[in-house]
Design a protein around this motif. Sequence first.
Motif, PDB file in Angstrom:
ATOM      1  N   VAL A  31      12.459  37.712  -4.918  1.00 29.92           N
ATOM      2  CA  VAL A  31      13.146  36.794  -3.997  1.00 29.92           C
ATOM      3  C   VAL A  31      14.398  36.221  -4.649  1.00 29.92           C
ATOM      4  O   VAL A  31      15.473  36.203  -4.035  1.00 29.92           O
ATOM      5  CB  VAL A  31      12.189  35.669  -3.547  1.00 29.92           C
ATOM      6  N   SER A  32      14.291  35.765  -5.885  1.00 27.06           N
ATOM      7  CA  SER A  32      15.462  35.174  -6.533  1.00 27.06           C
ATOM      8  C   SER A  32      16.522  36.228  -6.839  1.00 27.06           C
ATOM      9  O   SER A  32      17.723  35.957  -6.733  1.00 27.06           O
ATOM     10  CB  SER A  32      15.062  34.414  -7.798  1.00 27.06           C
ATOM     11  N   GLY A  33      16.127  37.437  -7.186  1.00 27.29           N
ATOM     12  CA  GLY A  33      17.100  38.511  -7.412  1.00 27.29           C
ATOM     13  C   GLY A  33      17.832  38.884  -6.140  1.00 27.29           C
ATOM     14  O   GLY A  33      19.048  39.098  -6.135  1.00 27.29           O
ATOM     15  N   PRO A  49      32.673  31.475   1.746  1.00 29.34           N
ATOM     16  CA  PRO A  49      32.197  30.310   0.987  1.00 29.34           C
ATOM     17  C   PRO A  49      30.696  30.430   0.706  1.00 29.34           C
ATOM     18  O   PRO A  49      29.935  30.907   1.542  1.00 29.34           O
ATOM     19  CB  PRO A  49      32.479  29.127   1.908  1.00 29.34           C
ATOM     20  N   ALA A  50      30.285  29.962  -0.469  1.00 27.07           N
ATOM     21  CA  ALA A  50      28.880  30.087  -0.871  1.00 27.07           C
ATOM     22  C   ALA A  50      27.954  29.367   0.103  1.00 27.07           C
ATOM     23  O   ALA A  50      26.871  29.860   0.414  1.00 27.07           O
ATOM     24  CB  ALA A  50      28.697  29.540  -2.280  1.00 27.07           C
ATOM     25  N   LYS A  51      28.387  28.229   0.594  1.00 24.25           N
ATOM     26  CA  LYS A  51      27.545  27.468   1.524  1.00 24.25           C
ATOM     27  C   LYS A  51      27.289  28.267   2.801  1.00 24.25           C
ATOM     28  O   LYS A  51      26.167  28.278   3.320  1.00 24.25           O
ATOM     29  CB  LYS A  51      28.218  26.140   1.854  1.00 24.25           C
ATOM     30  N   ASP A  52      28.314  28.955   3.307  1.00 27.06           N
ATOM     31  CA  ASP A  52      28.142  29.768   4.514  1.00 27.06           C
ATOM     32  C   ASP A  52      27.203  30.945   4.269  1.00 27.06           C
ATOM     33  O   ASP A  52      26.396  31.288   5.131  1.00 27.06           O
ATOM     34  CB  ASP A  52      29.489  30.292   5.012  1.00 27.06           C
ATOM     35  N   VAL A  53      27.314  31.566   3.109  1.00 30.38           N
ATOM     36  CA  VAL A  53      26.436  32.702   2.793  1.00 30.38           C
ATOM     37  C   VAL A  53      24.984  32.248   2.760  1.00 30.38           C
ATOM     38  O   VAL A  53      24.102  32.881   3.337  1.00 30.38           O
ATOM     39  CB  VAL A  53      26.833  33.358   1.454  1.00 30.38           C
ATOM     40  N   VAL A  54      24.731  31.115   2.112  1.00 33.27           N
ATOM     41  CA  VAL A  54      23.363  30.608   2.026  1.00 33.27           C
ATOM     42  C   VAL A  54      22.846  30.207   3.403  1.00 33.27           C
ATOM     43  O   VAL A  54      21.715  30.536   3.767  1.00 33.27           O
ATOM     44  CB  VAL A  54      23.292  29.422   1.036  1.00 33.27           C
ATOM     45  N   MET A  55      23.678  29.551   4.189  1.00 35.09           N
ATOM     46  CA  MET A  55      23.237  29.069   5.506  1.00 35.09           C
ATOM     47  C   MET A  55      23.062  30.199   6.518  1.00 35.09           C
ATOM     48  O   MET A  55      22.273  30.064   7.451  1.00 35.09           O
ATOM     49  CB  MET A  55      24.221  28.032   6.049  1.00 35.09           C
ATOM     50  N   GLN A  56      23.782  31.295   6.366  1.00 36.33           N
ATOM     51  CA  GLN A  56      23.718  32.364   7.361  1.00 36.33           C
ATOM     52  C   GLN A  56      22.895  33.569   6.897  1.00 36.33           C
ATOM     53  O   GLN A  56      22.227  34.203   7.712  1.00 36.33           O
ATOM     54  CB  GLN A  56      25.131  32.828   7.719  1.00 36.33           C
ATOM     55  N   ASP A  57      22.943  33.907   5.630  1.00 42.31           N
ATOM     56  CA  ASP A  57      22.305  35.129   5.159  1.00 42.31           C
ATOM     57  C   ASP A  57      20.941  34.904   4.516  1.00 42.31           C
ATOM     58  O   ASP A  57      20.154  35.848   4.402  1.00 42.31           O
ATOM     59  CB  ASP A  57      23.208  35.857   4.159  1.00 42.31           C
ATOM     60  N   LEU A  58      20.672  33.707   4.068  1.00 39.99           N
ATOM     61  CA  LEU A  58      19.405  33.428   3.394  1.00 39.99           C
ATOM     62  C   LEU A  58      18.547  32.440   4.181  1.00 39.99           C
ATOM     63  O   LEU A  58      17.887  31.582   3.620  1.00 39.99           O
ATOM     64  CB  LEU A  58      19.654  32.879   1.985  1.00 39.99           C
ATOM     65  N   SER A  60      16.023  33.276   6.362  1.00 36.53           N
ATOM     66  CA  SER A  60      14.660  33.703   6.658  1.00 36.53           C
ATOM     67  C   SER A  60      13.762  33.513   5.438  1.00 36.53           C
ATOM     68  O   SER A  60      14.210  33.503   4.296  1.00 36.53           O
ATOM     69  CB  SER A  60      14.653  35.163   7.107  1.00 36.53           C
ATOM     70  N   PHE A  61      12.473  33.359   5.727  1.00 38.70           N
ATOM     71  CA  PHE A  61      11.477  33.233   4.674  1.00 38.70           C
ATOM     72  C   PHE A  61      11.240  34.586   4.038  1.00 38.70           C
ATOM     73  O   PHE A  61      11.206  35.580   4.749  1.00 38.70           O
ATOM     74  CB  PHE A  61      10.163  32.700   5.281  1.00 38.70           C
ATOM     75  N   PRO A  62      11.131  34.753   2.794  1.00 39.09           N
ATOM     76  CA  PRO A  62      11.079  33.783   1.711  1.00 39.09           C
ATOM     77  C   PRO A  62      12.424  33.552   1.024  1.00 39.09           C
ATOM     78  O   PRO A  62      12.497  32.810   0.062  1.00 39.09           O
ATOM     79  CB  PRO A  62      10.088  34.421   0.742  1.00 39.09           C
ATOM     80  N   ALA A  63      13.489  34.185   1.528  1.00 41.44           N
ATOM     81  CA  ALA A  63      14.800  34.041   0.876  1.00 41.44           C
ATOM     82  C   ALA A  63      15.294  32.596   0.905  1.00 41.44           C
ATOM     83  O   ALA A  63      16.045  32.181   0.025  1.00 41.44           O
ATOM     84  CB  ALA A  63      15.817  34.959   1.535  1.00 41.44           C
ATOM     85  N   ASN A  64      14.863  31.831   1.899  1.00 43.63           N
ATOM     86  CA  ASN A  64      15.324  30.443   1.975  1.00 43.63           C
ATOM     87  C   ASN A  64      14.685  29.554   0.910  1.00 43.63           C
ATOM     88  O   ASN A  64      15.075  28.404   0.755  1.00 43.63           O
ATOM     89  CB  ASN A  64      15.075  29.879   3.370  1.00 43.63           C
ATOM     90  N   LEU A  65      13.723  30.054   0.160  1.00 36.80           N
ATOM     91  CA  LEU A  65      13.115  29.291  -0.928  1.00 36.80           C
ATOM     92  C   LEU A  65      13.991  29.273  -2.171  1.00 36.80           C
ATOM     93  O   LEU A  65      13.806  28.436  -3.048  1.00 36.80           O
ATOM     94  CB  LEU A  65      11.745  29.884  -1.285  1.00 36.80           C
ATOM     95  N   ALA A  66      14.923  30.196  -2.263  1.00 34.92           N
ATOM     96  CA  ALA A  66      15.756  30.318  -3.461  1.00 34.92           C
ATOM     97  C   ALA A  66      16.890  29.297  -3.440  1.00 34.92           C
ATOM     98  O   ALA A  66      17.451  28.992  -2.389  1.00 34.92           O
ATOM     99  CB  ALA A  66      16.337  31.725  -3.552  1.00 34.92           C
ATOM    100  N   ALA A  79      20.199  32.468  -9.337  1.00 34.53           N
ATOM    101  CA  ALA A  79      19.261  31.993  -8.317  1.00 34.53           C
ATOM    102  C   ALA A  79      17.879  31.854  -8.928  1.00 34.53           C
ATOM    103  O   ALA A  79      17.514  32.579  -9.862  1.00 34.53           O
ATOM    104  CB  ALA A  79      19.217  32.966  -7.151  1.00 34.53           C
ATOM    105  N   SER A  80      17.114  30.916  -8.383  1.00 34.38           N
ATOM    106  CA  SER A  80      15.725  30.750  -8.801  1.00 34.38           C
ATOM    107  C   SER A  80      14.931  30.213  -7.616  1.00 34.38           C
ATOM    108  O   SER A  80      15.492  29.634  -6.689  1.00 34.38           O
ATOM    109  CB  SER A  80      15.614  29.793  -9.987  1.00 34.38           C
ATOM    110  N   VAL A  81      13.627  30.415  -7.672  1.00 33.58           N
ATOM    111  CA  VAL A  81      12.731  29.885  -6.656  1.00 33.58           C
ATOM    112  C   VAL A  81      11.899  28.806  -7.326  1.00 33.58           C
ATOM    113  O   VAL A  81      11.138  29.092  -8.244  1.00 33.58           O
ATOM    114  CB  VAL A  81      11.828  30.996  -6.079  1.00 33.58           C
ATOM    115  N   TRP A  82      12.061  27.572  -6.873  1.00 32.35           N
ATOM    116  CA  TRP A  82      11.359  26.408  -7.422  1.00 32.35           C
ATOM    117  C   TRP A  82      11.572  26.278  -8.918  1.00 32.35           C
ATOM    118  O   TRP A  82      10.688  25.839  -9.660  1.00 32.35           O
ATOM    119  CB  TRP A  82       9.862  26.466  -7.123  1.00 32.35           C
TER     120      TRP A  82
END
Length: 144
Positions: A31-33, A49-58, A60-66, A79-82
């Motif tokens: 997931v983090s990779g 922008p990084a914020k847009d990539v995270v908000m649009q591409d990540l 879904s679960f479980p990618a949104n945990l990273a 990136a890391s998960v928890w």
Amino acid sequence: MRAQLRLFIRCLSLVLGVVFLIFIWKSLPIVSGYAAKVVASGVFVAGRPAKDVVMQDLVSFPANLASCSVDSSDSSVTASVWGLARRKAIYRKGLGATLVNGVSEAELRGQQPVLASPPAVDQDTVDWPIGDRGGRVLVWMRRV
């Protein structure tokens, strides 16, 4: 009999819990990779922008945990998960974003792209599909 049933249920719960933890432990690096690679491609290749990539591409679960951090000075995303299973992706000009895994970052950055040589034949003189010259046009008809 009830004591044996309770013991069996406890042992089964313990085994299932251990199996679940092993599954999670092996899934976190994936997931983090994935998150690091997606954000690095979006930011450094697509110029988003990084914020847009995270908000649009990540989303879904479980990618949104990273959680991702972008370092523009060395063109990398970590990136890391928890806080576990930290993974890093780097951007290399001409090669795109690459996940650092099994090879050192210095070795990856030292690699040079190998460009393909142009074809020896003028592609405009060779029929399609091998070349670019239009050959016979096939019309596919659909039976009604």
